[in-house]
Design a protein around this motif. Structure first.
Motif, PDB file in Angstrom:
ATOM      1  N   VAL A  54       0.832  -1.207   0.000  1.00 45.10           N
ATOM      2  CA  VAL A  54       0.000   0.000   0.000  1.00 45.10           C
ATOM      3  C   VAL A  54       0.864   1.254   0.000  1.00 45.10           C
ATOM      4  O   VAL A  54       1.892   1.313   0.685  1.00 45.10           O
ATOM      5  N   ILE A  55       0.453   2.249  -0.781  1.00 48.97           N
ATOM      6  CA  ILE A  55       0.980   3.613  -0.662  1.00 48.97           C
ATOM      7  C   ILE A  55      -0.123   4.425  -0.019  1.00 48.97           C
ATOM      8  O   ILE A  55      -1.257   4.466  -0.532  1.00 48.97           O
ATOM      9  N   HIS A  56       0.161   5.052   1.114  1.00 52.07           N
ATOM     10  CA  HIS A  56      -0.853   5.771   1.898  1.00 52.07           C
ATOM     11  C   HIS A  56      -0.603   7.267   1.746  1.00 52.07           C
ATOM     12  O   HIS A  56       0.501   7.741   2.015  1.00 52.07           O
ATOM     13  N   VAL A  57      -1.633   8.020   1.322  1.00 55.27           N
ATOM     14  CA  VAL A  57      -1.466   9.435   0.985  1.00 55.27           C
ATOM     15  C   VAL A  57      -2.405  10.296   1.817  1.00 55.27           C
ATOM     16  O   VAL A  57      -3.623  10.085   1.820  1.00 55.27           O
ATOM     17  N   GLY A 154      -5.644  11.782   9.389  1.00 55.78           N
ATOM     18  CA  GLY A 154      -4.704  10.692   9.169  1.00 55.78           C
ATOM     19  C   GLY A 154      -4.684   9.746  10.349  1.00 55.78           C
ATOM     20  O   GLY A 154      -4.955   8.555  10.218  1.00 55.78           O
ATOM     21  N   ARG A 155      -4.413  10.268  11.520  1.00 59.61           N
ATOM     22  CA  ARG A 155      -4.231   9.438  12.714  1.00 59.61           C
ATOM     23  C   ARG A 155      -5.445   8.554  12.969  1.00 59.61           C
ATOM     24  O   ARG A 155      -5.313   7.347  13.214  1.00 59.61           O
ATOM     25  N   LEU A 156      -6.643   9.117  12.946  1.00 61.95           N
ATOM     26  CA  LEU A 156      -7.857   8.362  13.207  1.00 61.95           C
ATOM     27  C   LEU A 156      -8.706   8.162  11.960  1.00 61.95           C
ATOM     28  O   LEU A 156      -9.878   7.805  12.060  1.00 61.95           O
ATOM     29  N   ASP A 157      -8.121   8.397  10.804  1.00 59.94           N
ATOM     30  CA  ASP A 157      -8.837   8.154   9.563  1.00 59.94           C
ATOM     31  C   ASP A 157      -9.028   6.658   9.353  1.00 59.94           C
ATOM     32  O   ASP A 157      -8.148   5.859   9.697  1.00 59.94           O
ATOM     33  N   PHE A 179     -12.282  19.619  13.461  1.00 63.35           N
ATOM     34  CA  PHE A 179     -11.987  18.202  13.707  1.00 63.35           C
ATOM     35  C   PHE A 179     -10.499  17.937  13.904  1.00 63.35           C
ATOM     36  O   PHE A 179     -10.118  17.044  14.655  1.00 63.35           O
ATOM     37  N   LEU A 180      -9.644  18.720  13.214  1.00 68.15           N
ATOM     38  CA  LEU A 180      -8.213  18.413  13.193  1.00 68.15           C
ATOM     39  C   LEU A 180      -7.367  19.359  14.042  1.00 68.15           C
ATOM     40  O   LEU A 180      -6.203  19.070  14.306  1.00 68.15           O
ATOM     41  N   PRO A 185       0.510  23.200  13.386  1.00 69.21           N
ATOM     42  CA  PRO A 185       1.143  22.057  14.066  1.00 69.21           C
ATOM     43  C   PRO A 185       0.140  21.018  14.554  1.00 69.21           C
ATOM     44  O   PRO A 185       0.412  19.813  14.486  1.00 69.21           O
ATOM     45  N   LYS A 186      -1.030  21.461  15.043  1.00 65.84           N
ATOM     46  CA  LYS A 186      -2.043  20.501  15.490  1.00 65.84           C
ATOM     47  C   LYS A 186      -2.555  19.674  14.320  1.00 65.84           C
ATOM     48  O   LYS A 186      -2.712  18.451  14.418  1.00 65.84           O
ATOM     49  N   ILE A 187      -2.827  20.338  13.203  1.00 65.18           N
ATOM     50  CA  ILE A 187      -3.282  19.626  12.012  1.00 65.18           C
ATOM     51  C   ILE A 187      -2.192  18.668  11.530  1.00 65.18           C
ATOM     52  O   ILE A 187      -2.464  17.525  11.152  1.00 65.18           O
ATOM     53  N   ALA A 188      -0.942  19.135  11.585  1.00 66.35           N
ATOM     54  CA  ALA A 188       0.188  18.299  11.149  1.00 66.35           C
ATOM     55  C   ALA A 188       0.295  17.031  11.989  1.00 66.35           C
ATOM     56  O   ALA A 188       0.616  15.953  11.468  1.00 66.35           O
ATOM     57  N   ARG A 189       0.035  17.142  13.279  1.00 71.12           N
ATOM     58  CA  ARG A 189       0.131  15.960  14.138  1.00 71.12           C
ATOM     59  C   ARG A 189      -0.905  14.908  13.735  1.00 71.12           C
ATOM     60  O   ARG A 189      -0.646  13.702  13.835  1.00 71.12           O
ATOM     61  N   GLU A 190      -2.082  15.367  13.298  1.00 71.47           N
ATOM     62  CA  GLU A 190      -3.088  14.415  12.822  1.00 71.47           C
ATOM     63  C   GLU A 190      -2.641  13.757  11.523  1.00 71.47           C
ATOM     64  O   GLU A 190      -2.756  12.544  11.351  1.00 71.47           O
ATOM     65  N   LYS A 191      -2.111  14.560  10.597  1.00 68.60           N
ATOM     66  CA  LYS A 191      -1.631  14.001   9.326  1.00 68.60           C
ATOM     67  C   LYS A 191      -0.469  13.040   9.565  1.00 68.60           C
ATOM     68  O   LYS A 191      -0.338  12.011   8.891  1.00 68.60           O
TER      69      LYS A 191
END
Length: 432
Positions: A54-57, A154-157, A179-180, A185-191
């Protein structure tokens, strides 16, 4: 729970729409802030997500285009490629493709029927079921590799139950802040949640504060990190309705020229990120360099790519693009200004859970506006869009549907003008 009495594909799919909360239609109530459901669903199907590489994007903008670019290159290299993206425009089956072919209706129907007891027991979201469907269909199709795009974050996707050979994060911008998180930085941590132990990750151009988040996570996971803009350089030589002619450079050495079947202001950056990922993938799958360039030249035919900087009419020219946040729309507007049309007519609609002020303020007061409402519950009523636009000096009339707004724009516009249709994926879907 009542199950569909008809065996017709449309009736079975409509049952799924009615039974399951769908973010594409209703927004926040459809979200599941846990991976427990998707893990249970996958276990019930013997974990199909582990049956192929898998490639995950992930990423705020560009992840759909990058997913298509990577899939096209892998297909040009001779591999059988699964591609899972979201949302869809016209047909649910656009989410799940193998070598560009949409999943057959019979397979959608069969998998939904298999999920009946799971729906009753787990109450999954629509996206969880569609993700499971992609995983299962790719295994049944015996794909060589799958490109999986995250839905949100990303994290909980729901897609984040894969063990990728490569993770890709296209970039981080403000979107879905409720949501993110409300900072980059907060959004980045989710990604960054898609970065896996020991697996390489490609990072698109991003601010230093975001880059630091990715570096810390990658180091903690001992995941090799590749910064796309440090490895790849892409120049746009020419753009027209047929596509973009690009000059490609890898580590300062000329890689070649490619005519990509895609246009718009972000194609150079998206190609750069895809080509950075290709440096890992061509070695992993033992593919020739030329496959990347060949894939770019056949992008639409290979992957069913649509909805991004797409010309859908002439005299007057009609352009549509699914950019739906501040970063995406600012680039689209800048590119449109460079086209030097005498007048631009904007057919615009938005959804309720977006930062509307930040988007509307980008649009020029010199434009002519037609405010519309897509046929989804999340759509912001066109009257509210018109009132909000007036606060920023934008004048126009509200229309009850996208097609009525577009018809009015076509009636008003000069043959040499430009009509742009956008603001939301759902608006674009109604004109494709």
């Amino acid at each position: 729970m009542e199950y569909p009495t008809s065996d017709r594909y449309r009736d079975v799919l409509d049952w799924l729409y009615r039974q399951l909360p769908m973010f594409q239609r209703i927004g926040a109530p459809a979200l599941k802030y846990s991976l427990d459901n998707i893990k249970s669903l996958c276990r019930a199907f013997d974990d199909p997500q582990f049956a192929y590489p898998v490639i995950h994007v992930a990423g705020t903008n560009g992840k759909g285009t990058v997913s298509h670019l990577i899939a096209a290159a892998l297909q040009a290299g001779g591999l059988k490629v699964g591609l899972h993206t979201s949302p869809h425009y016209k047909d649910f089956r656009e989410r799940i493709k193998v070598n560009g072919a949409l999943i057959p209706r019979r397979d959608v129907k069969a998998i939904i029927k298999q999920c009946f007891p799971l729906v009753e027991d787990l109450h999954p979201s629509f996206f969880e079921i569609s993700t499971l469907m992609a995983f299962h269909y790719f295994r049944e199709s015996r794909v060589d590799v799958a490109v999986i795009e995250t839905g949100l974050g990303g994290r909980l996707d729901s897609t984040n139950v894969v063990d990728p050979v490569l993770s890709v994060i296209t970039g981080v911008h403000f979107d879905h802040m409720a949501f993110l998180g409300d900072t980059l930085p907060k959004i980045a941590r989710e990604k960054a949640g898609i970065i896996k132990p020991g697996r390489p990750v490609v990072i698109g151009p991003c601010p230093e504060e975001v880059k630091e988040v990715f570096q810390k996570v990658a180091e903690s996971q001992q995941a090799p990190q590749i910064e796309a803009d440090q490895l790849i350089h892409v120049d746009i030589l020419r753009q027209d309705r047929e596509g973009s002619s690009l000059d490609l450079w890898v580590q300062g050495k000329h890689y070649g020229q490619a005519v990509v079947q895609a246009m718009g202001p972000f194609i150079a950056e998206n190609t750069m990120i895809a080509l950075a990922g290709w440096q890992i993938l061509r070695s992993h799958f033992d593919l020739p360099d030329i496959a990347f360039i060949e894939g770019m030249q056949q992008l639409r035919g290979l992957t069913h790519y649509q909805g991004r900087w797409q010309w859908i009419g002439v005299n007057p020219d009609v352009l549509t693009d699914s950019a739906h946040n501040e970063e995406g729309l600012s680039g689209i507007l800048e590119a449109m200004r460079a086209l030097h049309y005498p007048q631009i007519h904007f057919v615009l609609g938005f959804v309720r859970d977006k930062a509307i002020d930040e988007m509307i303020r980008l649009f020029p007061s010199t434009g002519k506006y037609y405010f519309v409402q897509a046929k989804v519950p999340r759509a912001l009523p066109s009257g509210e869009v018109a009132r909000k636009a007036r606060e920023f000096g934008l004048k126009g009339k509200p229309y009850s549907s996208v097609n009525k707004g577009l018809a009015a724009a076509k009636q008003t516009a000069n043959s040499k003008d430009l009509i742009f249709v956008g603001g939301s994926t759902f608006v674009v879907a109604e004109v494709l």
